[in-house]
Design a protein around this motif. Structure first.
Motif, PDB file in Angstrom:
ATOM      1  N   VAL A 113      -0.117   6.565   1.135  1.00 55.45           N
ATOM      2  CA  VAL A 113      -1.361   6.718   1.950  1.00 55.45           C
ATOM      3  C   VAL A 113      -1.319   8.352   2.595  1.00 55.45           C
ATOM      4  CG1 VAL A 113      -2.363   5.923   4.044  1.00 55.45           C
ATOM      5  CG2 VAL A 113      -1.097   4.442   2.574  1.00 55.45           C
TER       6      VAL A 113
ATOM      7  N   LEU B 142      -2.076   0.583  -4.728  1.00 56.22           N
ATOM      8  CA  LEU B 142      -2.078  -0.781  -4.122  1.00 56.22           C
ATOM      9  C   LEU B 142      -1.957  -1.905  -5.095  1.00 56.22           C
ATOM     10  CD1 LEU B 142      -4.777  -1.525  -1.354  1.00 56.22           C
ATOM     11  CD2 LEU B 142      -4.312  -3.273  -3.236  1.00 56.22           C
TER      12      LEU B 142
ATOM     13  N   VAL C 236       0.967  -1.113  -0.219  1.00 56.79           N
ATOM     14  CA  VAL C 236      -0.051  -0.026  -0.155  1.00 56.79           C
ATOM     15  C   VAL C 236       0.744   1.257   0.074  1.00 56.79           C
ATOM     16  CG1 VAL C 236      -2.208   1.228   1.206  1.00 56.79           C
ATOM     17  CG2 VAL C 236      -1.635  -1.329   1.276  1.00 56.79           C
TER      18      VAL C 236
ATOM     19  N   GLU D  95      -8.425  -5.720  -5.158  1.00 54.26           N
ATOM     20  CA  GLU D  95      -7.379  -4.462  -4.871  1.00 54.26           C
ATOM     21  C   GLU D  95      -8.213  -3.404  -4.173  1.00 54.26           C
ATOM     22  OE1 GLU D  95      -4.892  -3.502  -7.803  1.00 54.26           O
ATOM     23  OE2 GLU D  95      -3.392  -4.912  -7.201  1.00 54.26           O
ATOM     24  N   SER D  96      -9.392  -3.210  -4.982  1.00 56.61           N
ATOM     25  CA  SER D  96     -10.592  -2.127  -4.581  1.00 56.61           C
ATOM     26  C   SER D  96     -11.319  -2.621  -3.249  1.00 56.61           C
ATOM     27  CB  SER D  96     -11.670  -2.290  -5.601  1.00 56.61           C
ATOM     28  OG  SER D  96     -12.623  -1.527  -5.291  1.00 56.61           O
TER      29      SER D  96
ATOM     30  N   GLN E 274      -8.549  -1.855  -0.413  1.00 52.79           N
ATOM     31  CA  GLN E 274      -8.331  -0.455  -0.316  1.00 52.79           C
ATOM     32  C   GLN E 274      -9.281   0.239   0.426  1.00 52.79           C
ATOM     33  OE1 GLN E 274      -7.484   1.680  -3.949  1.00 52.79           O
ATOM     34  NE2 GLN E 274      -8.163   3.716  -3.322  1.00 52.79           N
ATOM     35  N   LYS E 275     -10.509  -0.145   0.305  1.00 50.69           N
ATOM     36  CA  LYS E 275     -11.484   0.397   0.964  1.00 50.69           C
ATOM     37  C   LYS E 275     -11.644  -0.024   2.249  1.00 50.69           C
ATOM     38  CE  LYS E 275     -16.695   0.970   0.926  1.00 50.69           C
ATOM     39  NZ  LYS E 275     -17.908   0.560   0.166  1.00 50.69           N
TER      40      LYS E 275
ATOM     41  N   GLU F 133      -9.018   1.643   4.186  1.00 50.84           N
ATOM     42  CA  GLU F 133      -9.114   3.281   4.396  1.00 50.84           C
ATOM     43  C   GLU F 133     -10.086   3.414   5.448  1.00 50.84           C
ATOM     44  OE1 GLU F 133      -8.647   4.958  -0.130  1.00 50.84           O
ATOM     45  OE2 GLU F 133     -10.486   4.311   0.570  1.00 50.84           O
TER      46      GLU F 133
ATOM     47  N   ARG G 280      -6.778   8.280   2.198  1.00 50.76           N
ATOM     48  CA  ARG G 280      -6.805   7.927   0.755  1.00 50.76           C
ATOM     49  C   ARG G 280      -5.438   6.994   0.545  1.00 50.76           C
ATOM     50  NH1 ARG G 280     -10.994   8.974   1.678  1.00 50.76           N
ATOM     51  NH2 ARG G 280     -12.446  10.438   0.776  1.00 50.76           N
ATOM     52  N   ILE G 281      -5.698   6.124  -0.411  1.00 51.97           N
ATOM     53  CA  ILE G 281      -4.735   5.292  -0.766  1.00 51.97           C
ATOM     54  C   ILE G 281      -4.284   5.430  -2.385  1.00 51.97           C
ATOM     55  CG2 ILE G 281      -3.683   2.960  -1.131  1.00 51.97           C
ATOM     56  CD1 ILE G 281      -5.465   2.093   1.480  1.00 51.97           C
TER      57      ILE G 281
END
Length: 479
Positions: free
Chosen positions: A134, A164, A131, A184-185, A188-189, A192, A160-161
């Protein structure tokens, strides 16, 4: 503190929430000012703490369906943060609101396991998640509750990233590539949301209860107490954060309202130190008034208090050089001198100078055989004093440097009285006995209310018109 922003903000706000008179909305008698240098240090210390706390985040399992090349299910589980590097941070005032903590250019590494079930096929392995980029931002609203204690609330948080990447191990060929972006989505969520969830929880469950432990009142000594409540919510300005305290000095046995208003202080624009404390002369003068009203400034001198080798004793025979008739009228009797401060001494603070000029009366009594006291003379006394103050890493201490007292005769019931000779005797006693005792008390100091594990260094002491200005850098002592 259990969560990341707790030690950061308690370090910062603990420095701010000190003490001092008046009603809510009146001028403060003590102001704590945190400069941009102090905010930068608090951000740096908080960054280290937040970095450690991120390792404790529990990440949930992630499950989903595979819709390509026939249906199936995948699961990413046992997710753990393996490394975390938070590189850039800042803590800036939000004028009229509070503070904004911003963290940027940071990275997090996550390791975990995966498994896939597709028809009769079962596959598993491990994965690593890189990641990068960031950024974290959280706003902190500062206020106060009805009791005058400080409050803090997170008004918003964003994480916010930027980049990733998932690196999958195991013999899966192109199977996972079909849902690579989907994984990945989701990861990421999750990250965060978890970071902001941790910060929000920290403010609510750790920082705010910590601020509520600030006492509204505290003891200074056996006579004085002090009110530590705020007169207004902390004020965020362009480059500094000011916290204003009521600082009402009061008699612990009998508290009465302070009737004199606190003068306004115009603080200099110094920014070399992390924190500054402005203490109004009003604080010291209210303390002087309370001491005076309680009789704490009065004193008595009896013969047993004089040094054994003193050439002058407090009895009528030894006092005959001062007033010859006293021996004839009161043969072989002891004397007592009672000193009374006429009015509360006023400490004058002007640039580079601290001075006061107490006015006293000395009344002499003969101790009759019945143990009753009979007044025989009364003298007026005035002296100019200069004060020196020392600022160390936890308190302000003082020392008096008096000139010789000037004595005048107010009344004598025993005839002629040699004022000049008595003045020499009294000055000897004051300079060698009374003032040293007073300075021993002043050496105990006026404590600066500091939070846990905070030490001050690089101390700077300034005297301005009407207030003291104490500057220092800060070090947070980790356990």
């Amino acid at each position: 503190m259990k969560a990341g922003t707790g030690p950061l903000l308690s370090t910062l706000l603990g420095l701010l929430f000190l003490s001092m008179p008046g009603t809510r909305g009146a001028n403060p008698a003590l102001v704590a000012r945190i400069t941009d240098k102090g905010l930068a240090y608090a951000a740096k210390e908080g960054l280290l703490t937040l970095q450690r706390e991120l390792y404790k985040i529990t990440l949930p399992d992630i499950r989903g369906d595979i819709k390509a090349i026939g249906r199936g299910q995948y699961e990413f589980h046992s997710l753990e943060i393996q490394n975390c590097e938070l590189r850039g941070s800042s803590l800036k005032p939000l004028p009229g609101q509070g503070l904004r903590l911003a963290i940027s250019d940071s990275s997090i590494g996550v390791h975990g396991k995966w498994k896939v079930r597709k028809s009769f096929l079962k596959l598993h392995g491990s994965f690593d998640l890189d990641v990068k980029g960031v950024t974290i931002s959280v706003d902190l609203l500062l206020g106060m509750d009805p009791s005058g204690r400080p409050t803090a609330a997170a008004s918003g948080c964003s994480c916010r990233i930027c980049d990733l990447d998932v690196h999958v191990s195991g013999n899966v060929g192109k199977l996972l590539n079909f849902f690579h972006n989907q994984i990945e989505s989701k990861l990421q969520k999750v990250l965060e949301n978890k970071v902001c969830e941790m910060i929000q929880k920290s403010v609510t469950s750790d920082l705010q209860p910590y601020l509520q432990t600030l006492p509204v009142t505290a003891e200074i000594d056996s006579v004085l107490g002090i009110d530590y409540s705020l007169v207004a919510a902390p004020q965020a300005k362009a480059q500094v954060l000011d916290v204003m305290f009521k600082g009402e000095i009061f008699n612990r046995d009998h508290r009465s309202p302070v009737t004199t208003p606190t003068p306004a202080m115009i603080l200099p624009e110094d920014s070399k130190q992390m924190v500054y404390f402005a203490i109004s002369d009003h604080t010291f003068n209210i303390a002087s008034r309370v001491y005076h009203q309680a009789g704490y400034l009065n004193f008595s001198i009896t013969d047993d208090m004089l040094p054994p080798d003193s050439n002058i004793r407090l009895n009528t025979k030894a006092f005959s050089p001062f007033t010859p008739q006293i021996t004839r009228k009161y043969p072989n009797m002891n004397l007592e001198l009672l000193g009374t401060v006429v009015s509360a001494p006023i400490l004058n603070i002007s640039p580079g100078n601290l001075s006061l000029a107490p006015q006293m009366e000395i009344e002499g009594f003969v101790i009759l055989p019945s143990s009753a006291r009979e007044p025989v003379f009364r003298l007026g006394l005035v002296t100019n004093m200069f004060a020196s103050l020392t600022f160390n890493n936890s308190k302000v201490t003082g020392k008096l440097h008096p000139d010789k007292a000037q004595v005048r005769l107010i009344e004598s019931r025993v005839g002629m009285f040699n004022v000049n000779l008595f003045q020499a005797f009294l000055n000897y006693y004051l300079l060698n006995s009374l003032y040293p005792d007073v300075n021993d008390e002043l050496a105990k100091g006026f404590p600066l209310p500091l939070p846990r594990r905070i030490q001050l260094h690089d101390l700077d002491f300034q005297i301005h018109k009407g207030f003291l200005y104490l500057g220092a850098n800060v070090q947070y002592m980790r356990a």
